[in-house]
Write a protein that holds these residues in place. Structure first.
Motif, short mmCIF file in Angstrom:
data_model
loop_
_atom_site.label_atom_id
_atom_site.label_comp_id
_atom_site.label_asym_id
_atom_site.label_seq_id
_atom_site.Cartn_x
_atom_site.Cartn_y
_atom_site.Cartn_z
N PRO A 167 0.84 -1.20 0.00
CA PRO A 167 0.00 0.00 0.00
C PRO A 167 0.88 1.25 0.00
CG PRO A 167 -0.64 -1.53 1.74
CD PRO A 167 0.68 -2.00 1.23
N GLY A 168 0.33 2.33 -0.51
CA GLY A 168 1.06 3.60 -0.44
C GLY A 168 2.25 3.70 -1.35
N GLU A 169 2.21 3.02 -2.50
CA GLU A 169 3.27 3.20 -3.49
C GLU A 169 3.27 4.66 -3.95
OE1 GLU A 169 5.43 1.00 -4.41
OE2 GLU A 169 4.57 -1.02 -4.39
N SER A 170 4.36 5.06 -4.60
CA SER A 170 4.44 6.43 -5.08
C SER A 170 3.45 6.66 -6.21
CB SER A 170 5.86 6.71 -5.60
OG SER A 170 6.10 5.99 -6.79
N ALA A 171 3.12 7.93 -6.42
CA ALA A 171 2.20 8.28 -7.51
C ALA A 171 2.76 7.84 -8.86
CB ALA A 171 1.94 9.79 -7.49
N ASP A 172 4.08 7.93 -9.02
CA ASP A 172 4.69 7.51 -10.28
C ASP A 172 4.55 6.00 -10.48
OD1 ASP A 172 6.38 8.07 -12.68
OD2 ASP A 172 7.74 6.69 -11.64
N THR A 173 4.69 5.23 -9.41
CA THR A 173 4.52 3.78 -9.53
C THR A 173 3.09 3.43 -9.90
OG1 THR A 173 6.30 3.32 -7.97
CG2 THR A 173 4.67 1.58 -8.30
N PHE A 174 2.12 4.09 -9.27
CA PHE A 174 0.72 3.85 -9.63
C PHE A 174 0.46 4.23 -11.08
CE2 PHE A 174 -0.42 4.39 -4.92
CZ PHE A 174 -0.47 3.02 -4.72
N ARG A 175 1.06 5.32 -11.55
CA ARG A 175 0.90 5.72 -12.95
C ARG A 175 1.45 4.65 -13.88
NH1 ARG A 175 3.92 6.91 -16.77
NH2 ARG A 175 5.78 6.92 -15.46
N ARG A 176 2.66 4.13 -13.53
CA ARG A 176 3.28 3.11 -14.36
C ARG A 176 2.46 1.82 -14.37
NH1 ARG A 176 9.20 1.91 -12.90
NH2 ARG A 176 9.36 1.19 -15.07
N ILE A 177 1.91 1.45 -13.21
CA ILE A 177 1.06 0.26 -13.16
C ILE A 177 -0.12 0.42 -14.12
CG2 ILE A 177 -0.51 -1.10 -11.73
CD1 ILE A 177 1.37 -0.54 -9.36
N GLY A 178 -0.78 1.57 -14.03
CA GLY A 178 -1.94 1.80 -14.89
C GLY A 178 -1.58 1.79 -16.36
N ALA A 179 -0.49 2.46 -16.71
CA ALA A 179 -0.07 2.52 -18.12
C ALA A 179 0.33 1.13 -18.62
CB ALA A 179 1.09 3.51 -18.28
N SER A 180 1.01 0.37 -17.77
CA SER A 180 1.47 -0.95 -18.21
C SER A 180 0.30 -1.92 -18.36
CB SER A 180 2.49 -1.50 -17.22
OG SER A 180 1.92 -1.72 -15.94
N VAL A 181 -0.69 -1.83 -17.50
CA VAL A 181 -1.87 -2.69 -17.64
C VAL A 181 -2.59 -2.37 -18.95
CG1 VAL A 181 -4.16 -3.17 -16.70
CG2 VAL A 181 -2.19 -3.11 -15.17
N THR A 182 -2.73 -1.09 -19.25
CA THR A 182 -3.37 -0.70 -20.51
C THR A 182 -2.61 -1.27 -21.69
OG1 THR A 182 -4.24 1.34 -19.56
CG2 THR A 182 -4.05 1.25 -21.95
N ALA A 183 -1.27 -1.17 -21.65
CA ALA A 183 -0.46 -1.68 -22.75
C ALA A 183 -0.57 -3.19 -22.88
CB ALA A 183 1.00 -1.27 -22.54
N MET A 184 -0.55 -3.89 -21.76
CA MET A 184 -0.63 -5.34 -21.81
C MET A 184 -2.02 -5.84 -22.17
SD MET A 184 1.91 -7.32 -21.55
CE MET A 184 3.61 -7.49 -20.96
N LEU A 185 -3.07 -5.08 -21.83
CA LEU A 185 -4.41 -5.46 -22.25
C LEU A 185 -4.52 -5.46 -23.77
CD1 LEU A 185 -6.55 -3.49 -19.64
CD2 LEU A 185 -6.53 -5.98 -19.94
N THR A 186 -3.75 -4.61 -24.41
CA THR A 186 -3.72 -4.57 -25.87
C THR A 186 -2.85 -5.68 -26.45
OG1 THR A 186 -4.03 -2.17 -25.84
CG2 THR A 186 -3.14 -3.13 -27.87
N ALA A 187 -1.71 -5.94 -25.79
CA ALA A 187 -0.73 -6.88 -26.34
C ALA A 187 -1.04 -8.33 -26.00
CB ALA A 187 0.66 -6.53 -25.82
N GLY A 188 -1.62 -8.59 -24.82
CA GLY A 188 -1.86 -9.95 -24.39
C GLY A 188 -3.31 -10.37 -24.54
#
Length: 269
Positions: A167-188
């Motif tokens: 819990p309480g990851e940095s805002a940048d980490t949460f941003r990266r998680i969201g962006a990476s999930v979006t990218a992988m939803l397209t690729a996988g």
């Protein structure tokens, strides 16, 4: 006269470690609620700490005794390199947040790290009785049967997972998680976002899932799964494509034929 290699010694140690982890699993199972415990954040955190304390009480001394001279890593959420020598990295309730909410995705783990390299691990799931084990150079097993990663070759057919480490990851980490999930939803094919990391990594090692990534350096959630996936024939790197290490900032564990494609998706995020 021959001298035993380190992995031979680790294989000899494995039954004792397995017994300790299974015994700890009994303690954690006895504490498992039929429904969610705790309403306020303070109550939930108190339940989590109570689980940790109860299980560590039956794990710490037996593991240290099993490996004389070994040391104990106290901070479950710590990351980065350890000092030289042998260290136990233990998660007494991996998926603790699931446990206290009456959900089934939790385990007990113990990993021996030697000079910053995981060399032995046991992951026990008390609700099913399943036990995943691995030693460096000795392969990975589920209940004594060899594990092998997926044979998938096409990322578009892959079942992939990720999640947050704490819990309480940095805002940048949460941003990266969201962006990476979006990218992988397209690729996988399908992306699972869940916790804990170890319970996704054992699926990669067993060939049920094809890849897992995480933006985190929390050692306790990664060392067991990294060794299991490696010993099951998978590829484990950081998101620069370099071999993963305990000091790494992030991780990608995948079946070898989809690893490069997954890395291409994630490396720029």
């Amino acid at each position: 006269m021959t001298t035993a290699m380190p992995f031979d010694l680790d294989a000899t140690l494995l039954p004792a470690v397995t017994a300790v982890v299974k015994n700890a699993g009994v303690t954690l199972r006895e504490r498992y609620p039929a429904h969610a415990r705790g309403v306020s954040l303070e109550e939930v955190v108190a339940e989590i700490h109570a689980n940790d304390d109860a299980v560590l009480a039956v794990m710490r001394e037996p593991l240290l005794k099993a490996r004389p001279g070994s040391q104990w890593e106290e901070d479950e959420l710590a990351g980065g390199a350890l000092p030289p020598g042998e260290w136990w990295i233990v998660d007494p309730a991996e998926g603790n947040i699931n446990h206290v909410h009456g959900m089934p995705d939790w385990a007990v783990t113990a990993t021996l790290v030697r000079d910053n390299r995981p060399v032995l691990t046991v992951v026990h799931l008390p609700l099913t009785g399943d036990t995943y084990t691995a030693t460096a150079g000795g392969g990975a097993q589920l209940n004594g049967c060899p594990l092998s990663v997926s044979a998938k070759r096409d990322l578009s057919a892959a079942l992939i997972g990720t999640g947050q480490a704490r819990p309480g990851e940095s805002a940048d980490t949460f941003r990266r998680i969201g962006a990476s999930v979006t990218a992988m939803l397209t690729a996988g094919l399908v992306v699972r976002v869940s916790v804990p990391a170890t319970l996704q990594l054992i699926h990669v090692a067993a060939g049920r899932m094809d890849a897992f990534w995480q933006f985190s350096d929390v050692r306790s959630g990664l060392v067991a799964g990294a060794l299991l996936v490696t010993e099951a024939g998978g590829t484990v790197t950081d998101l620069d494509g370099k071999p993963w290490s305990v000091a790494g900032r992030d991780v990608l564990a995948a079946a070898p034929h989809v690893h490069t494609a997954a890395l291409d998706v994630l490396s720029s995020i």
